[in-house]
Motif scaffolding. Structure first.
Motif, PDB file in Angstrom:
ATOM      1  N   ARG A  46      42.383  34.945  44.698  1.00  0.00           N
ATOM      2  CA  ARG A  46      43.702  35.508  44.348  1.00  0.00           C
ATOM      3  C   ARG A  46      43.981  36.774  45.144  1.00  0.00           C
ATOM      4  O   ARG A  46      45.089  36.974  45.656  1.00  0.00           O
ATOM      5  N   THR A  67      46.973  37.098  48.129  1.00  0.00           N
ATOM      6  CA  THR A  67      48.081  38.045  47.950  1.00  0.00           C
ATOM      7  C   THR A  67      47.982  39.229  48.907  1.00  0.00           C
ATOM      8  O   THR A  67      48.772  40.178  48.799  1.00  0.00           O
ATOM      9  N   SER A  68      47.026  39.182  49.831  1.00  0.00           N
ATOM     10  CA  SER A  68      46.867  40.253  50.818  1.00  0.00           C
ATOM     11  C   SER A  68      47.493  39.806  52.133  1.00  0.00           C
ATOM     12  O   SER A  68      47.099  38.789  52.712  1.00  0.00           O
TER      13      SER A  68
END
Length: 283
Positions: A20, A24-25
């Motif tokens: 996750r 999301t980076s």
């Protein structure tokens, strides 16, 4: 519940969290997509050429090899880099101090990286389906082959990354690995059929997982007629499964032993010394 089972469950949760965080980076996502985006753009410009021995676009033929190389980069190399970084900053020492912590650490790292590697395959694959002619992605058999080749390829590549990461005490040491990796890319049929190379180079390529991963992905994504450009004029599914499976078994046996040996040598003083060296490099 046994300690190992608890550690495995903790590893599953760690893997979910790491995936996750990576997904999301922006930096992680771009790192996973940079190589296939650039390589696919180059091959798209060269798509006018044809594969020797088959009337098929050379650009389209290279797509599976590019995706195979991206699996190796996002899987094996990234695991090795992460392991050396977290060895340097003390993360591994903290895992070692926890009962069965190395098991949870390894499970989490492998699953988290496997997730981002699969994502790094599917995103450029969708783009390639629109950019390149001749890719056969509509059949259930194509996706079934893609699934088992990808699974075996990850099982073969990720433990190798853990082993390599255990051999170096800092990320800078990984530069030693990249030069042979680039050479292996050249001879493994990533951008051009391996049959165009001298026979002795073909044998070297076939000793490593990258060639077989690329061959398996080509068998899933390309028409059977393109197999005329492969060794033996065949996709060689049985050999692909055998070689990737052998690398996977060897890696899964060796990697935990190497990690345990490396963890035994970790101490607060060794971590402090590496941190001091890292600070000196940045000054």
């Amino acid at each position: 519940m046994s300690g190992q089972a608890v550690a495995f469950r903790a590893g599953l949760e760690r893997g979910r969290i790491e995936f996750r965080q990576s997904a999301t980076s922006v930096q992680e996502v771009w790192g996973a997509l940079f190589f296939p985006v650039v390589a696919l753009a180059v091959m798209y410009m060269l798509s006018g050429g044809t594969v020797p021995g088959a009337d098929f676009s050379l650009g389209s033929q290279a797509v599976p090899g590019i995706l195979a190389m991206n699996i190796v980069l996002n899987g094996m190399v990234s695991v090795a880099m992460t392991l050396t970084t977290e060895r340097e900053d003390g993360t591994l020492l903290r895992a070692k101090a926890t009962p069965n912590g190395m098991t949870g650490y390894l499970v989490g790292k492998v699953l988290g990286r496997a997730g981002i590697t699969v994502a790094g395959l599917l995103v450029p694959l969708v783009a390639a389906a629109f950019l390149f002619d001749g890719l056969e992605l509509g059949a259930v058999s194509s996706w079934a082959t893609l699934a088992w080749v990808l699974a075996l390829g990850l099982l073969a590549a990720l433990p190798i990354g853990a082993i390599l990461g255990s051999l170096f005490s800092s990320p800078q040491g990984m530069g030693v690995v990249m030069l042979p990796m680039m050479g292996l890319t050249v001879i493994s049929g990533v951008f051009y059929p391996v049959t165009a190379l001298p026979e002795w180079l073909q044998w070297i390529a076939q000793a490593f997982p990258l060639y077989w991963l690329g061959l398996g992905l080509r068998s899933a994504m390309l028409p059977d007629a393109v197999a005329a450009a492969e060794i033996g004029d065949s996709w060689r599914h049985l050999e692909t499964a055998g070689v990737l499976g052998a690398w996977a078994v060897a890696g899964l046996v060796v990697a935990p032993a190497v990690l345990r040996r490396m963890a035994r040598r970790e101490s607060g003083s060794s971590v402090a010394a590496r941190i001091e060296k890292a600070v000196q490099r940045t000054v």
